[in-house]
Design a protein around this motif. Structure first.
Motif, PDB file in Angstrom:
ATOM      1  N   LYS A   3       0.839  -1.188   0.000  1.00 27.68           N
ATOM      2  CA  LYS A   3       0.000   0.000   0.000  1.00 27.68           C
ATOM      3  C   LYS A   3       0.881   1.247   0.000  1.00 27.68           C
ATOM      4  CE  LYS A   3      -3.537   2.344   2.638  1.00 27.68           C
ATOM      5  NZ  LYS A   3      -4.259   2.396   3.882  1.00 27.68           N
ATOM      6  N   GLY A   4       0.612   2.158  -0.920  1.00 29.07           N
ATOM      7  CA  GLY A   4       1.345   3.411  -0.995  1.00 29.07           C
ATOM      8  C   GLY A   4       2.592   3.334  -1.865  1.00 29.07           C
ATOM      9  N   SER A   5       3.003   2.148  -2.267  1.00 30.43           N
ATOM     10  CA  SER A   5       4.195   2.056  -3.098  1.00 30.43           C
ATOM     11  C   SER A   5       3.834   2.372  -4.551  1.00 30.43           C
ATOM     12  CB  SER A   5       4.828   0.674  -2.982  1.00 30.43           C
ATOM     13  OG  SER A   5       3.945  -0.300  -3.456  1.00 30.43           O
ATOM     14  N   PHE A   6       4.828   2.763  -5.316  1.00 33.26           N
ATOM     15  CA  PHE A   6       4.598   3.094  -6.711  1.00 33.26           C
ATOM     16  C   PHE A   6       5.738   2.546  -7.559  1.00 33.26           C
ATOM     17  CE2 PHE A   6       6.656   6.559  -4.539  1.00 33.26           C
ATOM     18  CZ  PHE A   6       7.709   6.916  -5.372  1.00 33.26           C
ATOM     19  N   ILE A  19       8.984   1.411  -5.509  1.00 32.88           N
ATOM     20  CA  ILE A  19       9.508   2.216  -4.404  1.00 32.88           C
ATOM     21  C   ILE A  19       8.446   2.373  -3.331  1.00 32.88           C
ATOM     22  CG2 ILE A  19      10.474   4.461  -3.789  1.00 32.88           C
ATOM     23  CD1 ILE A  19      11.432   4.635  -6.717  1.00 32.88           C
ATOM     24  N   ASP A  20       8.850   2.175  -2.076  1.00 31.83           N
ATOM     25  CA  ASP A  20       7.965   2.370  -0.931  1.00 31.83           C
ATOM     26  C   ASP A  20       8.320   3.713  -0.308  1.00 31.83           C
ATOM     27  OD1 ASP A  20       6.421   2.323   1.322  1.00 31.83           O
ATOM     28  OD2 ASP A  20       7.022   0.308   1.931  1.00 31.83           O
ATOM     29  N   PRO A  21       7.395   4.678  -0.320  1.00 29.51           N
ATOM     30  CA  PRO A  21       7.721   6.012   0.210  1.00 29.51           C
ATOM     31  C   PRO A  21       7.886   6.040   1.729  1.00 29.51           C
ATOM     32  CG  PRO A  21       5.441   5.936  -0.519  1.00 29.51           C
ATOM     33  CD  PRO A  21       6.074   4.633  -0.901  1.00 29.51           C
ATOM     34  N   GLU A  22       7.236   5.117   2.441  1.00 32.45           N
ATOM     35  CA  GLU A  22       7.380   5.097   3.902  1.00 32.45           C
ATOM     36  C   GLU A  22       8.790   4.683   4.305  1.00 32.45           C
ATOM     37  OE1 GLU A  22       4.373   2.870   5.922  1.00 32.45           O
ATOM     38  OE2 GLU A  22       2.793   3.664   4.642  1.00 32.45           O
ATOM     39  N   ARG A  24      11.301   4.613   2.149  1.00 33.24           N
ATOM     40  CA  ARG A  24      12.200   5.374   1.286  1.00 33.24           C
ATOM     41  C   ARG A  24      13.280   4.474   0.688  1.00 33.24           C
ATOM     42  NH1 ARG A  24      13.088  11.320   3.931  1.00 33.24           N
ATOM     43  NH2 ARG A  24      10.891  11.785   4.134  1.00 33.24           N
ATOM     44  N   ALA A  25      12.830   3.361   0.094  1.00 30.28           N
ATOM     45  CA  ALA A  25      13.760   2.407  -0.491  1.00 30.28           C
ATOM     46  C   ALA A  25      13.077   1.661  -1.637  1.00 30.28           C
ATOM     47  CB  ALA A  25      14.228   1.410   0.554  1.00 30.28           C
ATOM     48  N   VAL A  26      13.898   1.086  -2.476  1.00 29.28           N
ATOM     49  CA  VAL A  26      13.402   0.243  -3.561  1.00 29.28           C
ATOM     50  C   VAL A  26      13.065  -1.110  -2.950  1.00 29.28           C
ATOM     51  CG1 VAL A  26      13.995  -0.872  -5.744  1.00 29.28           C
ATOM     52  CG2 VAL A  26      14.810   1.436  -5.267  1.00 29.28           C
ATOM     53  N   VAL A  27      11.833  -1.548  -3.119  1.00 31.56           N
ATOM     54  CA  VAL A  27      11.405  -2.818  -2.533  1.00 31.56           C
ATOM     55  C   VAL A  27      11.318  -3.928  -3.569  1.00 31.56           C
ATOM     56  CG1 VAL A  27      10.205  -1.802  -0.564  1.00 31.56           C
ATOM     57  CG2 VAL A  27       8.975  -2.144  -2.706  1.00 31.56           C
ATOM     58  N   ALA A  28      11.308  -3.585  -4.849  1.00 32.77           N
ATOM     59  CA  ALA A  28      11.279  -4.597  -5.898  1.00 32.77           C
ATOM     60  C   ALA A  28      11.938  -4.030  -7.148  1.00 32.77           C
ATOM     61  CB  ALA A  28       9.856  -5.024  -6.211  1.00 32.77           C
ATOM     62  N   HIS A  29      12.533  -4.938  -7.912  1.00 32.45           N
ATOM     63  CA  HIS A  29      13.208  -4.545  -9.141  1.00 32.45           C
ATOM     64  C   HIS A  29      12.875  -5.557 -10.219  1.00 32.45           C
ATOM     65  CE1 HIS A  29      16.654  -4.859 -11.948  1.00 32.45           C
ATOM     66  NE2 HIS A  29      16.556  -3.546 -11.929  1.00 32.45           N
ATOM     67  N   GLU A  30      12.453  -5.080 -11.362  1.00 31.69           N
ATOM     68  CA  GLU A  30      12.170  -5.947 -12.494  1.00 31.69           C
ATOM     69  C   GLU A  30      13.147  -5.572 -13.606  1.00 31.69           C
ATOM     70  OE1 GLU A  30       8.642  -6.508 -15.736  1.00 31.69           O
ATOM     71  OE2 GLU A  30       8.047  -6.133 -13.651  1.00 31.69           O
ATOM     72  N   ALA A  31      13.989  -6.511 -13.984  1.00 29.32           N
ATOM     73  CA  ALA A  31      15.013  -6.244 -14.996  1.00 29.32           C
ATOM     74  C   ALA A  31      14.359  -5.924 -16.340  1.00 29.32           C
ATOM     75  CB  ALA A  31      15.930  -7.448 -15.140  1.00 29.32           C
ATOM     76  N   PRO A  32      15.014  -5.114 -17.144  1.00 28.53           N
ATOM     77  CA  PRO A  32      14.449  -4.788 -18.455  1.00 28.53           C
ATOM     78  C   PRO A  32      14.518  -5.989 -19.382  1.00 28.53           C
ATOM     79  CG  PRO A  32      16.648  -3.890 -18.277  1.00 28.53           C
ATOM     80  CD  PRO A  32      16.285  -4.445 -16.927  1.00 28.53           C
ATOM     81  N   PRO A  33      13.673  -6.018 -20.383  1.00 24.18           N
ATOM     82  CA  PRO A  33      13.733  -7.131 -21.335  1.00 24.18           C
ATOM     83  C   PRO A  33      15.049  -7.069 -22.121  1.00 24.18           C
ATOM     84  CG  PRO A  33      12.200  -5.451 -22.085  1.00 24.18           C
ATOM     85  CD  PRO A  33      12.629  -5.068 -20.708  1.00 24.18           C
ATOM     86  N   PRO A  34      15.626  -8.225 -22.455  1.00 25.54           N
ATOM     87  CA  PRO A  34      16.888  -8.209 -23.192  1.00 25.54           C
ATOM     88  C   PRO A  34      16.696  -7.609 -24.582  1.00 25.54           C
ATOM     89  CG  PRO A  34      16.045 -10.443 -23.029  1.00 25.54           C
ATOM     90  CD  PRO A  34      15.159  -9.574 -22.201  1.00 25.54           C
ATOM     91  N   ARG A  35      17.714  -6.889 -25.026  1.00 27.69           N
ATOM     92  CA  ARG A  35      17.644  -6.259 -26.346  1.00 27.69           C
ATOM     93  C   ARG A  35      18.496  -7.068 -27.317  1.00 27.69           C
ATOM     94  NH1 ARG A  35      18.709   0.028 -24.852  1.00 27.69           N
ATOM     95  NH2 ARG A  35      16.898   0.293 -23.522  1.00 27.69           N
TER      96      ARG A  35
END
Length: 98
Positions: A3-6, A19-22, A24-35
């Motif tokens: 809740k509240g993350s974007f 990112i979780d604003p409460e 103030r950290a990156v909580v998940a990362h999704e790698a970009p698709p390979p080019r």
């Protein structure tokens, strides 16, 4: 997603960061698709051959540097020994300072 993350997309690599604003950290990362660098198979083989030759050259340079390492260390030791012999004062030992 909490809740509240974007989610934000990186403008450079198009990775998605949650990112979780409460916290103030990156909580998940999704790698970009390979080019794909090559449009067709022939171009891809040319790229692989070029990378292979670059790897071989770097390996050759590293092997040559490693073979010269003993000489370099011996030369540095001899210079240090010469400098120590030419020095009028012996180096101060830590326990002499007490």
């Amino acid at each position: 997603m909490a809740k509240g993350s974007f989610t934000v997309e990186c403008p450079c690599c198009q990775a998605k960061l949650t990112i979780d604003p409460e916290v103030r950290a990156v909580v998940a990362h999704e790698a970009p698709p390979p080019r794909r660098e090559a449009k067709d198979l022939g171009t891809a083989f040319d790229i692989l051959r070029a990378r292979s030759s670059e790897r071989e050259e770097r390996f050759r340079q590293a092997t040559q540097a490693e073979s010269q390492k003993g000489k370099l260390l011996d030369r540095k030791f001899q210079e240090g020994l010469k400098k120590a012999k030419d020095s009028p004062d012996p180096p101060r030992r830590p326990f002499d300072l007490d």
